[in-house]
Design a protein around this motif. Structure first.
Motif, short mmCIF file in Angstrom:
data_model
loop_
_atom_site.label_atom_id
_atom_site.label_comp_id
_atom_site.label_asym_id
_atom_site.label_seq_id
_atom_site.Cartn_x
_atom_site.Cartn_y
_atom_site.Cartn_z
N ALA A 25 0.84 -1.22 0.00
CA ALA A 25 0.00 0.00 0.00
C ALA A 25 0.86 1.25 0.00
O ALA A 25 0.57 2.22 -0.70
CB ALA A 25 -0.92 -0.01 1.23
N LEU A 26 1.94 1.23 0.78
CA LEU A 26 2.83 2.38 0.89
C LEU A 26 3.51 2.68 -0.45
O LEU A 26 3.62 3.84 -0.85
CB LEU A 26 3.88 2.06 1.95
CG LEU A 26 4.70 3.20 2.54
CD1 LEU A 26 3.81 4.27 3.08
CD2 LEU A 26 5.58 2.65 3.66
N VAL A 27 3.93 1.63 -1.13
CA VAL A 27 4.58 1.84 -2.43
C VAL A 27 3.55 2.32 -3.45
O VAL A 27 3.79 3.25 -4.21
CB VAL A 27 5.24 0.54 -2.94
CG1 VAL A 27 5.72 0.71 -4.36
CG2 VAL A 27 6.40 0.16 -2.05
N ASN A 28 2.38 1.69 -3.44
CA ASN A 28 1.38 1.99 -4.46
C ASN A 28 0.72 3.35 -4.30
O ASN A 28 0.19 3.89 -5.26
CB ASN A 28 0.31 0.90 -4.49
CG ASN A 28 0.88 -0.45 -4.88
OD1 ASN A 28 2.00 -0.53 -5.38
ND2 ASN A 28 0.14 -1.52 -4.64
N VAL A 29 0.75 3.89 -3.08
CA VAL A 29 0.05 5.16 -2.87
C VAL A 29 0.80 6.34 -3.51
O VAL A 29 0.21 7.36 -3.82
CB VAL A 29 -0.19 5.42 -1.37
CG1 VAL A 29 1.03 6.03 -0.69
CG2 VAL A 29 -1.38 6.31 -1.16
N GLU A 30 2.12 6.17 -3.72
CA GLU A 30 2.83 7.31 -4.26
C GLU A 30 2.71 7.38 -5.78
O GLU A 30 3.02 6.43 -6.48
CB GLU A 30 4.29 7.35 -3.85
CG GLU A 30 4.80 8.75 -4.10
CD GLU A 30 6.21 9.06 -3.69
OE1 GLU A 30 7.03 8.13 -3.71
OE2 GLU A 30 6.47 10.23 -3.39
N ASP A 31 2.26 8.49 -6.27
CA ASP A 31 2.09 8.70 -7.71
C ASP A 31 3.44 8.55 -8.43
O ASP A 31 4.45 9.04 -7.92
CB ASP A 31 1.53 10.10 -7.92
CG ASP A 31 1.28 10.39 -9.38
OD1 ASP A 31 2.25 10.79 -10.05
OD2 ASP A 31 0.16 10.19 -9.85
N PRO A 32 3.47 7.91 -9.59
CA PRO A 32 4.74 7.70 -10.30
C PRO A 32 5.49 9.00 -10.62
O PRO A 32 6.71 9.04 -10.54
CB PRO A 32 4.32 6.99 -11.60
CG PRO A 32 2.99 6.43 -11.34
CD PRO A 32 2.34 7.25 -10.28
N VAL A 33 4.74 10.05 -10.96
CA VAL A 33 5.41 11.32 -11.31
C VAL A 33 6.04 11.93 -10.06
O VAL A 33 7.17 12.43 -10.08
CB VAL A 33 4.43 12.32 -11.96
CG1 VAL A 33 5.09 13.65 -12.23
CG2 VAL A 33 3.88 11.74 -13.25
N ARG A 34 5.31 11.85 -8.95
CA ARG A 34 5.87 12.40 -7.71
C ARG A 34 7.08 11.59 -7.27
O ARG A 34 8.03 12.12 -6.70
CB ARG A 34 4.82 12.45 -6.59
CG ARG A 34 4.46 13.90 -6.25
CD ARG A 34 3.90 14.02 -4.86
NE ARG A 34 2.82 13.10 -4.64
CZ ARG A 34 1.60 13.28 -5.09
NH1 ARG A 34 1.29 14.37 -5.74
NH2 ARG A 34 0.68 12.36 -4.89
N ARG A 35 7.05 10.30 -7.59
CA ARG A 35 8.21 9.46 -7.25
C ARG A 35 9.43 9.91 -8.05
O ARG A 35 10.54 9.97 -7.52
CB ARG A 35 7.90 7.99 -7.54
CG ARG A 35 8.98 7.08 -7.03
CD ARG A 35 8.58 5.61 -7.07
NE ARG A 35 9.50 4.83 -6.25
CZ ARG A 35 10.66 4.34 -6.68
NH1 ARG A 35 11.02 4.54 -7.92
NH2 ARG A 35 11.44 3.66 -5.88
N VAL A 36 9.20 10.25 -9.32
CA VAL A 36 10.31 10.74 -10.16
C VAL A 36 10.92 12.00 -9.54
O VAL A 36 12.14 12.16 -9.47
CB VAL A 36 9.82 11.02 -11.60
CG1 VAL A 36 10.82 11.83 -12.37
CG2 VAL A 36 9.53 9.72 -12.32
N ILE A 37 10.04 12.91 -9.09
CA ILE A 37 10.53 14.15 -8.46
C ILE A 37 11.34 13.82 -7.22
O ILE A 37 12.42 14.39 -6.99
CB ILE A 37 9.34 15.09 -8.10
CG1 ILE A 37 8.63 15.55 -9.37
CG2 ILE A 37 9.81 16.28 -7.30
CD1 ILE A 37 7.38 16.37 -9.11
#
Lengths: 290, 219
Positions: free
Chosen positions: B62-74
């Motif tokens: 859940a913790l990994v999946n909740v973060e949006d991919p674009v925000r992860r890139v940032i």
């Protein structure tokens, strides 16, 4: 910074990028121009270091990088201020410094809706301001922007242009993409065309240069005897010529200094009658060896 | 890394996604600890660490999946390396699992009537570490970074968890539960439990490296 023989594909699918050779010298505004699906966003992510190329090498990538995605994901309950402070801390700033930097950036970008509002409650244009701000938390040596004008409100376009100029003047490299030819030509000093996975430098010598001079016509304030004030405009930064014809003064100033001059004139009581661009006849060619 | 962990924790708290797995854990663990007055303390640790295994896998995914991919890139651009961002997620998931299980497991035992020795306490800590580490390891493998589709991820999670829980004598989970259930007072319990914990931590390290490798190829 250089990209040499860069190629990218995912698994066994078709190559998204092939044999890409790109130079990103400091102090330049570099555009990657291409349509949707041309591979420019993948190229940007390789430049920034988030995507690893399948082949080729990236050399001399600067340490301080800012990346502004084309859209900032809206679904986040954190406030703009909190998000920027967190990103600042991740970049190495101390908590207080990060908070202050975040506040000053949000003020400069004129965030509407409040720094403490949840990101998901901001309008798209304001969320994009936060996207821009996070890339500037630590002044970057390389700033990469994906379609920066598309997401931002037009009121913020001026600030964006200022920021882009500040970074290149300080010797940083600025890379952006846009699918509109007019925007690319108006802003870039070096254009790469991206199509079908290939990247070519645009060496067209007849392309329009950016205007380098601004023409200002000012009216002097008059004292109680009706005598207009005079000023030594030629001693001001960036002024190329200044002619006083009695009623008005016409000044040609290097565009980068135009705003400073106008502000100083207005403060001293001068009025602006007219302002416009001067196109220089000299054409500069960008291409070949850097 | 601390800044990344704080950010990851803030994202988790704002999303409230941690509540489902943690509430499930609390509910089940309370049932076990509440009904165990006459049972040796070590015998509770087994099933509780089993439940922790399942819930921490759920929490991690859940913790990994909740973060949006674009925000992860940032985040990756700010951090400099994608592995740092992943490591922060692992640390936060592990810390959350251990904190909740620790409070739940040790507070009532210390307050209540059980006579608990330092060895028992140590076995408890190692048992929870085993459950949490293995859970986080599985959670990473079935997260969006490795398996994109939720259906496949869920099935893979169930298969892996069943395999680890029910395969006779397989370390760390099944072995731990059997150890604690059938030999709760054995003198050799501490080293054996430590062995299971070591295997679990190694699994977690391997899973982190694997997830980072797959995620980097996908980016």
């Amino acid at each position: 910074m250089k990209l040499r023989d860069i190629g990218k594909r995912y698994g066994r699918q078709t190559w998204v990028l092939t044999h890409v050779q790109v130079d990103l010298p400091p102090g330049e505004l570099i555009a990657f121009s291409g349509g949707n699906g041309s591979g420019k966003s993948t190229l940007l992510r390789i430049v920034v270091g988030v995507t690893r190329p399948t082949t080729g090498r990236v050399t001399d990538r600067p340490a301080l990088i800012g990346y502004v995605p084309d859209r900032f994901p809206p679904d986040e309950r954190m406030s703009a201020l909190d998000y920027l402070t967190h990103m600042g801390r991740v970049s190495g700033l101390r908590g207080e410094a990060a908070g202050r930097r975040a506040e000053s950036l949000l003020e400069r970008l004129a965030l509407v809706g409040g720094a403490d509002t949840a990101l998901r409650a901001l309008s798209k244009g304001n969320a994009q301001k936060v996207a821009l701000a996070q890339a500037l938390m630590v002044p970057p040596q390389l700033l990469v922007l994906d379609e920066p004008w598309s997401g931002l409100d037009s009121s913020a376009h001026g600030v964006l242009a200022e920021i882009m100029n500040e970074i290149t003047r300080a010797g940083g490299t600025l890379v952006f993409t846009d699918h509109r030819e007019s925007v690319v030509r108006a802003n870039a000093t070096r254009i790469y065309r991206v199509a079908g996975g290939s990247v070519t430098l645009d060496e067209n010598p007849t392309r329009m240069t950016r205007p380098t001079e601004t023409r200002l016509v000012l009216r002097a304030p008059v004292n109680e005897y009706g005598i207009p004030r005079t000023a030594d405009w030629r001693s001001c930064a960036g002024v190329v010529t200044a002619h006083d014809n009695g009623a008005h003064t016409t000044i040609h100033v290097t565009s980068a200094y135009a705003d400073e001059l106008i502000l100083a004139a207005l403060r001293e009581g001068w009025s602006m009658v007219e302002a416009g661009m001067v196109h220089t006849s000299q054409v500069s060619v960008h291409g070949g060896a850097s | 890394m601390i800044a990344l962990c704080r950010y990851t924790m803030a994202v988790m708290l704002h999303s409230q996604r941690y509540m489902h797995p943690m509430l499930l854990f609390v509910a089940v663990a309370v049932i076990f600890t509440g009904s165990s007055d006459s049972v040796p303390v070590a015998a509770i640790y087994g099933p509780v660490s089993g439940v922790l295994f399942v819930c921490s896998a759920w929490l991690t995914a859940a913790l990994v999946n909740v973060e949006d991919p674009v925000r992860r890139v940032i985040s990756v651009v700010h951090a400099g390396r994608s592995r740092s961002v992943l490591l922060a997620t692992v640390l936060v998931a592990l810390a959350m699992s251990l904190l909740v299980s620790g409070v739940l497991l040790f507070a009532p035992l210390l307050i209540g009537d059980h006579s608990i020795t330092p060895d028992d306490l140590m076995v408890g800590v190692l048992a929870q570490l085993t459950g949490a580490s293995t859970g986080v390891a599985i959670g990473l493998i079935v997260s969006r970074l490795v398996i994109r589709r939720t259906g496949y991820a869920l099935v893979t999670a169930l298969v892996l968890m069943a395999a680890l829980s029910f395969t006779q004598g397989l370390p760390p989970i099944n072995r731990l539960i059997r150890l604690l259930a059938y030999t709760p007072d054995a003198p050799g319990l501490l080293p054996a439990t430590a062995g299971c914990a070591a295997v679990a931590v190694a699994l977690l390290a391997a899973s982190t490296l694997f997830t980072d490798f797959i995620a980097a190829r996908r980016d």
